[in-house]
Design an enzyme around this catalytic site. Structure first.
Site, PDB file in Angstrom:
ATOM      1  N   THR A  11     -32.026 -78.588 -32.170  1.00 54.04           N
ATOM      2  CA  THR A  11     -32.558 -77.323 -31.683  1.00 54.04           C
ATOM      3  C   THR A  11     -33.364 -76.654 -32.787  1.00 54.04           C
ATOM      4  O   THR A  11     -33.011 -76.744 -33.964  1.00 54.04           O
ATOM      5  CB  THR A  11     -31.404 -76.400 -31.243  1.00 54.04           C
ATOM      6  OG1 THR A  11     -30.752 -76.985 -30.114  1.00 54.04           O
ATOM      7  CG2 THR A  11     -31.904 -75.007 -30.872  1.00 54.04           C
ATOM      8  N   SER A  41     -37.513 -75.161 -34.233  1.00 58.44           N
ATOM      9  CA  SER A  41     -38.932 -75.511 -34.254  1.00 58.44           C
ATOM     10  C   SER A  41     -39.176 -76.931 -34.746  1.00 58.44           C
ATOM     11  O   SER A  41     -40.024 -77.652 -34.201  1.00 58.44           O
ATOM     12  CB  SER A  41     -39.695 -74.515 -35.129  1.00 58.44           C
ATOM     13  OG  SER A  41     -39.167 -74.491 -36.448  1.00 58.44           O
ATOM     14  N   GLY A  92     -33.136 -80.509 -37.392  1.00 53.38           N
ATOM     15  CA  GLY A  92     -33.632 -79.855 -38.587  1.00 53.38           C
ATOM     16  C   GLY A  92     -32.484 -79.263 -39.386  1.00 53.38           C
ATOM     17  O   GLY A  92     -31.308 -79.506 -39.103  1.00 53.38           O
ATOM     18  N   ASP A  96     -31.590 -75.535 -42.037  1.00 52.89           N
ATOM     19  CA  ASP A  96     -32.060 -74.312 -42.700  1.00 52.89           C
ATOM     20  C   ASP A  96     -32.113 -74.512 -44.209  1.00 52.89           C
ATOM     21  O   ASP A  96     -32.942 -73.917 -44.896  1.00 52.89           O
ATOM     22  CB  ASP A  96     -31.130 -73.146 -42.367  1.00 52.89           C
ATOM     23  CG  ASP A  96     -30.976 -72.955 -40.869  1.00 52.89           C
ATOM     24  OD1 ASP A  96     -31.926 -73.247 -40.137  1.00 52.89           O
ATOM     25  OD2 ASP A  96     -29.894 -72.517 -40.434  1.00 52.89           O
ATOM     26  N   GLY A 148     -28.073 -73.557 -38.105  1.00 49.74           N
ATOM     27  CA  GLY A 148     -27.651 -72.528 -37.168  1.00 49.74           C
ATOM     28  C   GLY A 148     -28.598 -71.367 -36.991  1.00 49.74           C
ATOM     29  O   GLY A 148     -28.277 -70.422 -36.274  1.00 49.74           O
ATOM     30  N   GLY A 186     -31.069 -71.298 -35.219  1.00 50.90           N
ATOM     31  CA  GLY A 186     -31.343 -71.253 -33.784  1.00 50.90           C
ATOM     32  C   GLY A 186     -30.118 -70.985 -32.932  1.00 50.90           C
ATOM     33  O   GLY A 186     -30.212 -70.928 -31.701  1.00 50.90           O
ATOM     34  N   GLU A 212     -24.652 -78.576 -32.042  1.00 51.17           N
ATOM     35  CA  GLU A 212     -25.268 -79.532 -32.960  1.00 51.17           C
ATOM     36  C   GLU A 212     -24.220 -80.326 -33.723  1.00 51.17           C
ATOM     37  O   GLU A 212     -24.368 -81.531 -33.936  1.00 51.17           O
ATOM     38  CB  GLU A 212     -26.187 -78.789 -33.935  1.00 51.17           C
ATOM     39  CG  GLU A 212     -27.452 -78.258 -33.297  1.00 51.17           C
ATOM     40  CD  GLU A 212     -28.239 -77.333 -34.201  1.00 51.17           C
ATOM     41  OE1 GLU A 212     -29.432 -77.109 -33.925  1.00 51.17           O
ATOM     42  OE2 GLU A 212     -27.661 -76.817 -35.191  1.00 51.17           O
TER      43      GLU A 212
END
Length: 201
Positions: free
Chosen positions: A7, A9, A60, A62, A73, A75, A81
């Protein structure tokens, strides 16, 4: 193959790339948004509730360090996830160079909590965080709220992860300490591959 879709971009770019290749795969998604995107691009999305094993998951991060420990997290999908990552034979993170860090702690740590226990959990979180900020008017796909913890100590993330999950009302957090098998980090036109237990390439 059965592919877990992350989840955010970066994951959205991966979903689009998979769809363009028209591979003979099925997928499970870690959020309603990713599932909707995948279906709109022609990918088959299965219900993860009926799945016990995934071949590979792609997502992805962070922040991620050299030991493939990560914070995820942003998103809000870290609980789903993590479930998909644990079910996957291989979990791969894709990220740009800004996400590769020496230490995780400067990154805010998302924590998913039951709305019922909001005040109690936030008070208890003050043991490990300088301050916590809940996301206003936000609910995860699980119907829970997310609190972002700032100012935490990353010297013993395993201890922190266990302490967080011992708080009644905490249902998940964004520390991914053992789930990631490999990471592909793009920076200034070069891609570095990190493999658990191997040297970067």
């Amino acid at each position: 193959m059965l592919v877990g879709l992350g989840t955010g971009s970066t994951a959205a770019h991966a979903i689009a790339a998979l769809a363009e290749r028209r591979l003979r795969i099925e997928t499970v998604a870690t959020s309603e948004a990713s599932a909707a995107l995948a279906r709109s691009l022609g990918l088959t999305v299965r219900d993860f509730a009926q799945v016990s094993r995934v071949d590979v998951a792609i997502d992805g991060a962070d922040a991620i360090d050299a030991g493939l420990r990560a914070v995820k997290g942003a998103g809000g999908a870290m609980l789903r996830e993590k479930a998909v990552a644990e079910a996957a034979d291989r979990m791969i993170v894709i990220a740009d160079g800004s996400k590769r860090v020496e230490r995780l702690a400067p990154t805010k740590l998302p924590i998913e909590i039951l709305p019922f226990a909001r005040a109690f959990v936030i008070e208890r979180l003050s043991r490990w965080f300088d301050h916590c900020i809940d996301r206003p008017d936000y609910r995860t796909d699980n119907g829970n709220i997310v609190v972002d913890g700032h100012g935490w100590d990353d010297t013993s993330p395993d201890t922190l992860a266990a302490a967080l999950m011992a708080v009644p009302g905490v249902v998940g957090h964004g520390l991914f300490l053992t789930e990631i098998d490999a990471a592909y980090i793009a920076d200034n036109g070069f891609v570095t591959r990190l493999e658990r237990g191997r040297n970067p390439r």
